[in-house]
Scaffold this motif. Structure first.
Motif, PDB file in Angstrom:
ATOM      1  N   ASP A 190      14.623  65.073  32.140  1.00 17.73           N
ATOM      2  CA  ASP A 190      14.649  65.434  33.518  1.00 17.73           C
ATOM      3  C   ASP A 190      16.045  65.432  33.901  1.00 17.73           C
ATOM      4  OD1 ASP A 190      11.819  65.264  33.783  1.00 17.73           O
ATOM      5  OD2 ASP A 190      11.768  62.998  34.013  1.00 17.73           O
ATOM      6  N   LEU A 191      16.257  65.823  35.425  1.00 22.54           N
ATOM      7  CA  LEU A 191      17.624  65.938  35.743  1.00 22.54           C
ATOM      8  C   LEU A 191      18.182  64.731  35.722  1.00 22.54           C
ATOM      9  CD1 LEU A 191      19.483  68.108  36.919  1.00 22.54           C
ATOM     10  CD2 LEU A 191      18.683  67.733  39.214  1.00 22.54           C
ATOM     11  N   TRP A 192      17.723  63.672  35.982  1.00 22.36           N
ATOM     12  CA  TRP A 192      18.522  62.444  36.324  1.00 22.36           C
ATOM     13  C   TRP A 192      19.013  61.966  34.914  1.00 22.36           C
ATOM     14  CZ3 TRP A 192      17.385  58.204  33.667  1.00 22.36           C
ATOM     15  CH2 TRP A 192      16.045  57.762  33.154  1.00 22.36           C
ATOM     16  N   GLU A 193      18.220  62.333  33.856  1.00 19.68           N
ATOM     17  CA  GLU A 193      18.430  61.984  32.487  1.00 19.68           C
ATOM     18  C   GLU A 193      19.796  62.806  31.899  1.00 19.68           C
ATOM     19  OE1 GLU A 193      15.009  60.747  29.756  1.00 19.68           O
ATOM     20  OE2 GLU A 193      14.674  62.764  30.942  1.00 19.68           O
ATOM     21  N   ILE A 194      20.041  64.057  32.406  1.00 22.88           N
ATOM     22  CA  ILE A 194      20.871  64.992  32.113  1.00 22.88           C
ATOM     23  C   ILE A 194      22.117  64.626  32.709  1.00 22.88           C
ATOM     24  CG2 ILE A 194      21.864  67.242  32.274  1.00 22.88           C
ATOM     25  CD1 ILE A 194      18.959  68.366  32.406  1.00 22.88           C
ATOM     26  N   ARG A 195      21.960  64.000  33.659  1.00 22.08           N
ATOM     27  CA  ARG A 195      23.188  63.599  34.546  1.00 22.08           C
ATOM     28  C   ARG A 195      23.846  62.341  33.757  1.00 22.08           C
ATOM     29  NH1 ARG A 195      20.086  62.978  39.477  1.00 22.08           N
ATOM     30  NH2 ARG A 195      20.021  65.182  40.499  1.00 22.08           N
ATOM     31  N   LYS A 196      22.941  61.410  33.456  1.00 18.35           N
ATOM     32  CA  LYS A 196      23.253  60.080  33.049  1.00 18.35           C
ATOM     33  C   LYS A 196      23.872  60.405  31.536  1.00 18.35           C
ATOM     34  CE  LYS A 196      21.933  55.434  31.526  1.00 18.35           C
ATOM     35  NZ  LYS A 196      22.640  55.544  30.278  1.00 18.35           N
ATOM     36  N   ILE A 197      22.964  61.180  30.608  1.00 18.57           N
ATOM     37  CA  ILE A 197      23.513  61.427  29.310  1.00 18.57           C
ATOM     38  C   ILE A 197      24.647  62.146  29.165  1.00 18.57           C
ATOM     39  CG2 ILE A 197      22.841  61.956  27.021  1.00 18.57           C
ATOM     40  CD1 ILE A 197      19.840  61.235  27.757  1.00 18.57           C
ATOM     41  N   ASP A 251      18.324  72.336  35.333  1.00 18.91           N
ATOM     42  CA  ASP A 251      17.184  72.009  34.597  1.00 18.91           C
ATOM     43  C   ASP A 251      16.347  72.968  34.548  1.00 18.91           C
ATOM     44  OD1 ASP A 251      17.172  72.792  37.465  1.00 18.91           O
ATOM     45  OD2 ASP A 251      15.783  71.193  38.184  1.00 18.91           O
ATOM     46  N   GLU A 252      17.278  74.415  34.375  1.00 14.78           N
ATOM     47  CA  GLU A 252      16.493  75.496  34.198  1.00 14.78           C
ATOM     48  C   GLU A 252      17.292  76.078  32.587  1.00 14.78           C
ATOM     49  OE1 GLU A 252      15.330  78.040  38.175  1.00 14.78           O
ATOM     50  OE2 GLU A 252      17.495  77.942  37.704  1.00 14.78           O
ATOM     51  N   VAL A 253      18.089  75.340  32.086  1.00 10.91           N
ATOM     52  CA  VAL A 253      18.610  75.670  30.908  1.00 10.91           C
ATOM     53  C   VAL A 253      17.717  75.921  29.828  1.00 10.91           C
ATOM     54  CG1 VAL A 253      20.346  74.916  28.858  1.00 10.91           C
ATOM     55  CG2 VAL A 253      21.133  74.561  31.283  1.00 10.91           C
ATOM     56  N   ASN A 288      18.205  68.621  22.723  1.00 15.94           N
ATOM     57  CA  ASN A 288      17.038  68.275  23.747  1.00 15.94           C
ATOM     58  C   ASN A 288      17.264  69.128  24.979  1.00 15.94           C
ATOM     59  OD1 ASN A 288      16.397  66.256  21.648  1.00 15.94           O
ATOM     60  ND2 ASN A 288      17.679  64.892  22.367  1.00 15.94           N
ATOM     61  N   LEU A 289      18.326  69.265  25.596  1.00 20.19           N
ATOM     62  CA  LEU A 289      18.603  69.833  26.858  1.00 20.19           C
ATOM     63  C   LEU A 289      17.882  71.238  26.689  1.00 20.19           C
ATOM     64  CD1 LEU A 289      19.797  70.216  29.546  1.00 20.19           C
ATOM     65  CD2 LEU A 289      21.704  70.947  28.458  1.00 20.19           C
ATOM     66  N   ILE A 290      18.095  72.064  25.718  1.00 17.25           N
ATOM     67  CA  ILE A 290      17.442  73.473  25.447  1.00 17.25           C
ATOM     68  C   ILE A 290      16.086  73.496  25.333  1.00 17.25           C
ATOM     69  CG2 ILE A 290      19.721  74.391  25.128  1.00 17.25           C
ATOM     70  CD1 ILE A 290      18.624  74.572  21.953  1.00 17.25           C
ATOM     71  N   SER A 291      15.727  72.223  24.608  1.00 15.62           N
ATOM     72  CA  SER A 291      13.973  72.185  24.478  1.00 15.62           C
ATOM     73  C   SER A 291      13.401  71.539  25.522  1.00 15.62           C
ATOM     74  CB  SER A 291      13.930  71.432  23.249  1.00 15.62           C
ATOM     75  OG  SER A 291      14.297  69.971  23.438  1.00 15.62           O
TER      76      SER A 291
END
Length: 532
Positions: free
Chosen positions: A160-167, A283-285, A153-156
Motif C-alpha cells: 500500500d502507499l503508506w508501506e511504500i513511504r515507510k519502507i 502506487d501505479e508502478v 515487491n513494489l512492481i508486483s
C-alpha cells in the motif's frame, strides 16, 4: 535459552538435569557432559547459550574449559559449581569469563534462579549489541539486496502507499510522491544457435553485464536500476511531477534506445526493452511494470535489438493470462497449503485472461495454458495428475469437455482445493513415518539413555522441530513418552521376578538409587515394594 550441564559425578549430573523444572522456566537442557573435553566437543555441536559447570573434572578443569569457551563465544554465560570457598579462586573464575559462582551443595531453587538471571543478562546484552555499530555495518552490507527486494515487491503490487513511504525511507530510497514514474524493462536477446562466443548457460552472466552497463550509463538520468524476479533489468525513472507526460516519455524512450546501443557496443550482443505506455504515481508502478513486461514480449513480433513502447491491445485478444508474479504466487500458495492466497492468485490470473476471452478459440487457448500450468505444478511435487485431481482427470484428457466459463472456473477452484488437500495428506503421512521411526528407536533402545537431541541428530533434523512434531502426533512430550515406556517396562520386569538392579539395567539406568528415586516418584512405590 539453551543450557549445557558439565558435571563428572553421575548422580549429581542426573539430579541437575532431571530434578530442576527447566522447561517450565523457558530453559532447555540441550547437552550434558562428564568432562571438560567432552563439554568442549559438545559445545561445537550444540551451541548452548549458558553453561553450568563443575570445577574439578577429569581431562580438563572447569577454569581451563571456561577460558576456551569464552574464546569461542564472547556472549556465552557460564556458571561455576564449586566446593572451593575461596575469594582468590572465585576471582580467577571471574577473570576466565564466568558470570556466577555457586558453592556446593547449592539448592535446586538457587541454581535455577542463577541460570534464569544469566539468561536475562544475556538477553539484555544481545539487545544492546543489536543497537550498536556492528549491526549498522551488517545493515549496510545487506542494504542493496533489501532495496532490490523492495523494488521487486513494489512492481508486483504488494505494498500500500503508506508501506511504500515507510519502507523506501527505511531503505534510504526516499521515493518522492510528487514525482511521476515510468518503467522500462530490458533483456538480452536470445542467442543465435551458431553464436561462437556464448552458450545458453552464459545468459545469467550476460544479464548481469547488461545491468552493470545500465547502472553506469543511466546514473545521471534520475532512475533506479535493479533486477526483477525473471532476471530482467528493470529501470524505474522518476521525473518532475510538473513535466509534461509526453515529454517525459520521449526522454525515456531516447535514453533506452541509447542504452541498447551502448550495450551493443560494449558487450557485442543485442538487447531489447519494453517501455510502459505512460507515467504514473508511486502506487501505479506495478501497472507500469506490467505494461513494460507486455511490451518486451512483443519482440517476438518485431524482432531483436529494439525498444518497444507499450500499446493497448484489444480486450479478449488471447484468453491467456499475461505472465507475471501471479503464477508464482499461485504456485507458492499451493505448496504452502494457503487456500485463500491460492484462490486470490487464481482470480488474478483469471481476470487477466479467461474472463476477457470472447470466442471458442480464445477459450481453448486459455484452457491449454491452465492445464499445462497445473500439470507442471503437480509434476514438480513428484505426483501423478490423476492422484491429485481424481474425477476431474477427464478434463485433462480432453479440455474441450469444459464448455462454459463458469464450468472452467469451477474446475480450476476444485483443482486448487484438491491440490492442497493432497499436499496436507502427503505431509501427514510423512509425519506419521517420522514418528513411527522415533517410536521404533525408543522400543529398540529402551535400555539406553534416549534423549530428544540424540534422536534428532540421528534423523538429521533439529530437536525443536522433532519435539513439536512428536507432540502433535502423539499428544505427549517426547521425554514424558520415554519415561512412560521405561517405567512400564521396569514394572513388567519386576512383576516377572527381575531383581531391582536388573530392572534398572533393562530400562537404561546404571545408578540403582537414582532409578529407585525415579520409579517411586512415577509409581508411588519403590521397586522393592512393587515386587511384593
Amino acid at each position: 535459552m539453551n543450557l549445557m550441564i558439565v558435571e563428572d559425578e553421575v548422580r549429581l549430573r542426573n539430579s541437575l538435569v532431571n530434578n530442576i523444572p527447566w522447561e517450565e522456566n523457558g530453559i532447555e537442557v540441550i547437552a550434558q557432559a562428564a568432562s571438560g573435553a567432552e563439554a568442549l566437543y559438545l559445545f561445537e555441536r550444540k551451541k548452548p547459550d549458558i553453561v553450568l559447570l563443575d570445577v574439578q573434572m577429569p581431562e580438563m578443569d572447569g577454569l581451563t574449559l571456561a577460558k576456551k569457551l569464552r574464546e569461542k563465544d564472547a556472549f556465552i554465560k557460564m556458571i561455576i559449581l564449586s566446593g572451593h570457598d575461596n575469594f582468590g579462586f572465585a576471582q580467577l573464575a571471574m577473570e576466565a569469563g564466568v558470570s556466577n559462582y555457586l558453592l556446593k551443595p547449592a539448592g535446586d531453587e538457587e541454581i535455577l534462579a542463577t541460570v534464569l538471571s544469566a539468561a536475562e543478562s544475556l538477553r539484555q546484552e544481545l539487545d544492546r549489541w543489536h543497537s550498536q555499530a556492528e549491526l549498522q555495518e551488517k545493515w549496510s552490507e545487506h542494504l542493496p539486496q533489501l532495496q532490490t527486494t523492495f523494488f521487486q515487491n513494489l512492481i508486483s503490487g504488494k505494498y500500500d502507499l503508506w508501506e511504500i513511504r515507510k519502507i523506501s525511507r527505511d531503505y534510504l530510497l526516499n521515493l518522492d510522491e510528487t514525482m511521476q514514474y515510468t518503467v522500462a524493462l530490458a533483456d538480452v536477446d536470445p542467442l543465435a544457435l551458431d553464436e561462437p562466443r556464448y552458450k545458453s548457460g552464459d545468459m545469467p552472466l550476460l544479464r548481469f553485464s547488461l545491468q552493470c552497463v545500465a547502472r553506469e550509463f543511466l546514473q545521471n538520468h534520475g532512475c533506479w536500476v535493479f533486477t526483477d524476479s525473471n532476471g530482467f533489468t528493470l529501470i524505474l525513472f522518476a521525473m518532475p511531477g510538473d513535466d509534461k507526460a509526453n515529454d517525459v516519455m520521449l526522454r525515456v524512450n531516447a535514453a533506452i534506445v541509447k542504452l541498447l546501443s551502448q550495450v551493443k557496443e560494449c558487450l557485442k550482443i543485442t538487447c531489447s526493452a519494453g517501455i510502459s505506455g505512460g507515467t504514473g504515481s508511486l502506487d501505479e508502478v506495478s501497472k507500469l511494470y506490467s505494461q513494460a513486461y507486455q511490451a518486451l514480449q512483443d519482440r517476438i513480433v518485431y524482432g531483436s535489438d529494439i525498444a518497444i513502447p507499450y500499446q493497448d491491445k484489444p480486450a479478449g485478444s488471447t484468453g491467456v493470462p499475461l505472465a507475471n508474479n501471479s503464477e508464482k504466487t499461485l504456485e507458492i500458495a499451493l505448496e504452502t497449503s494457503d487456500e485463500n492466497k491460492a484462490l486470490e492468485a487464481l482470480a488474478e490470473l483469471w481476470s487477466q485472461g479467461m474472463e476477457q476471452s470472447g470466442t471458442v478459440a480464445e477459450m481453448h487457448e486459455g484452457l491449454m495454458y491452465w492445464s499445462s500450468l497445473i500439470i507442471r505444478i503437480i509434476h514438480k511435487q513428484g505426483w501423478r495428475v490423476q492422484d491429485v485431481v481424481r474425477e476431474d482427470y477427464v478434463y485433462y484428457q480432453d479440455v474441450t469437455k469444459l464448455t462454459t466459463k463458469q464450468q472452467i472456473h469451477s474446475w480450476l477452484e476444485r483443482t486448487v482445493r484438491k491440490f492442497i488437500a493432497h499436499m496436507q495428506e502427503q505431509r501427514k503421512t510423512t509425519s506419521h513415518q517420522v514418528v513411527k521411526t522415533i517410536l521404533s528407536i525408543v522400543e529398540a533402545e529402551i535400555d539406553s539413555d534416549i534423549t530428544l537431541h540424540s534422536v534428532a541428530d540421528r534423523l538429521y533434523v533439529n530437536s525443536s522441530y522433532l519435539s513439536r512434531l512428536f507432540k502433535q502426533e502423539t499428544g505427549v512430550a517426547f521425554s514424558a513418552y520415554v519415561l512412560d515406556r521405561k517405567m512400564d517396562r521396569a514394572k513388567a520386569a519386576l512383576l516377572d521376578g527381575a531383581k531391582v538392579y536388573d530392572a534398572a539395567r533393562i530400562v537404561g539406568y546404571r545408578d540403582v538409587s537414582y532409578f529407585t528415586k525415579v520409579f517411586r516418584k512415577y509409581w508411588g512405590v519403590t521397586p522393592g515394594e512393587m515386587k511384593h
